[in-house]
Write an enzyme that holds these catalytic residues in place. Structure first.
Site, PDB file in Angstrom:
ATOM      1  N   GLY A  39     -40.419  -4.586 -32.670  1.00  0.00           N
ATOM      2  CA  GLY A  39     -40.044  -5.671 -31.380  1.00  0.00           C
ATOM      3  C   GLY A  39     -40.299  -5.604 -30.695  1.00  0.00           C
ATOM      4  CG  PHE A  40     -44.576  -6.038 -29.765  1.00  0.00           C
ATOM      5  CD1 PHE A  40     -44.430  -5.213 -28.223  1.00  0.00           C
ATOM      6  CD2 PHE A  40     -45.468  -6.031 -30.764  1.00  0.00           C
ATOM      7  CE1 PHE A  40     -44.601  -3.895 -28.449  1.00  0.00           C
ATOM      8  CE2 PHE A  40     -46.256  -4.625 -30.095  1.00  0.00           C
ATOM      9  CZ  PHE A  40     -45.425  -3.847 -29.456  1.00  0.00           C
ATOM     10  N   GLY A  41     -41.052  -9.198 -30.507  1.00  0.00           N
ATOM     11  CA  GLY A  41     -40.564  -9.968 -29.931  1.00  0.00           C
ATOM     12  C   GLY A  41     -38.943 -10.328 -29.694  1.00  0.00           C
ATOM     13  CE1 TYR A  52     -35.623 -16.462 -32.394  1.00  0.00           C
ATOM     14  CE2 TYR A  52     -34.988 -17.819 -33.806  1.00  0.00           C
ATOM     15  CZ  TYR A  52     -35.940 -16.784 -32.989  1.00  0.00           C
ATOM     16  OH  TYR A  52     -37.472 -17.654 -33.166  1.00  0.00           O
TER      17      TYR A  52
END
Length: 302
Positions: free
Chosen positions: A232-234, A268
């Site tokens: 979840g860091f992106g 994305y």
């Protein structure tokens, strides 16, 4: 041998504005990103060039009005809430529950320099477990003083008296550091700060196309180190950029990705982004740029 950082049940993340002291880590992250995309043959960025382009003191534009970088840090400890109402950007904090453990084999390489902590202090531990805070000079002049034998001798004490001991540490360049012992309350802070590791970054800048009434951000680079992906860091990095865009009244965030990176494309699209199918990116560089550059003589002939 330095202990590697591991995460089992939870991991805490923090997105903050990068500073000049982050340049060595940014350089390593940028190289890893170039290696991931097989661009190492054209990679020629240096710590000096990154420092000049991102933190040049002659640049009159504040963050978000020129090239800006967010740093992603992670820790097994919860990051403290910071009272930074007057700051340009308040760090974004998040704690994530892990489905499987994470072992960071490069934790020493990416351990956060303690000059980045809000106290702007580096830490020294003596052999007798007495802990001291050392007020350090600027990024360019700083001297790392962790676990140096000579430093340990200077700060070695026979007891835990934390009220009256003062000393100095001299670097090889002659820089002087004034040191004072930390209170017991702050010793845990030293340990927590030392367990902060850089996990990624995003580099972006404002763009204005002329088609719309307001500008947007263009993300040039976004990278999360491999062991911290799918946590979840992106999304956290993208959210930080998007939140700043909304805060400033901007209307869009644009970026590019390579066609073969299907995982990134799916990520994305899952965020709600869409592909601009009718757009192709062109570049003029190297000899082509030099050949096409207009000289004064060429201008006179036109």
């Amino acid at each position: 041998m330095a202990e590697k950082i591991s995460f089992s049940a939870q991991i805490s993340g923090r997105v903050r504005l990068a500073t000049e002291s982050d340049v060595p880590h940014l350089h390593k992250l940028m190289y890893q990103m170039a290696k991931y995309h097989n661009y190492t043959k054209v990679f020629n960025a240096t710590e000096a060039s990154i420092s000049t382009n991102l933190f040049n003191s002659n640049n009159p534009c504040p963050p978000f009005y020129s090239v800006t970088t967010f740093i992603l840090e992670v820790s097994p400890n919860t990051f403290p809430q910071e009272n930074t109402k007057s700051s340009i950007f308040d760090p974004i904090l998040k704690t994530i529950n892990l489905d499987s453990p994470i072992l960071d084999l490069e934790s020493e390489l990416f351990r956060t320099n303690n000059n980045n902590i809000s106290s702007a202090m580096s830490q020294v531990r003596s052999g007798e477990d007495s802990v001291y805070a050392v007020l350090s000079p600027s990024y360019k002049d700083r001297k790392t003083v962790f676990d140096e034998p000579s430093t340990q001798e200077l700060f070695r004490t026979n007891n835990n008296n934390i009220f009256s001991i003062m000393s100095q540490v001299r670097s090889e360049e002659g820089d002087v550091y004034e040191a004072s012992p930390l209170s017991w309350k702050d010793r845990k802070t030293v340990s927590d700060n030392y367990n902060i590791v850089v996990a990624g970054y995003v580099l972006f800048y404002p763009s204005y196309s002329g088609y719309f009434d307001k500008p947007g951000f263009f993300i040039e680079n976004m990278y999360v180190r491999e062991c911290y992906r799918k946590c979840g860091f992106g999304k956290m990095l993208f959210s930080a950029v998007a939140s700043q865009a909304v805060k400033m009244g901007f209307t869009k965030v644009d970026w590019l990705t390579v066609g073969w990176n299907e995982n990134a494309i799916d990520f994305y699209l899952g965020m709600g982004a869409y592909i601009m199918q009718d757009v192709k990116r062109f570049r003029l560089s190297g000899e082509g740029l030099d050949a096409f550059a207009t000289t004064n003589e060429d201008a006179d002939k036109s």
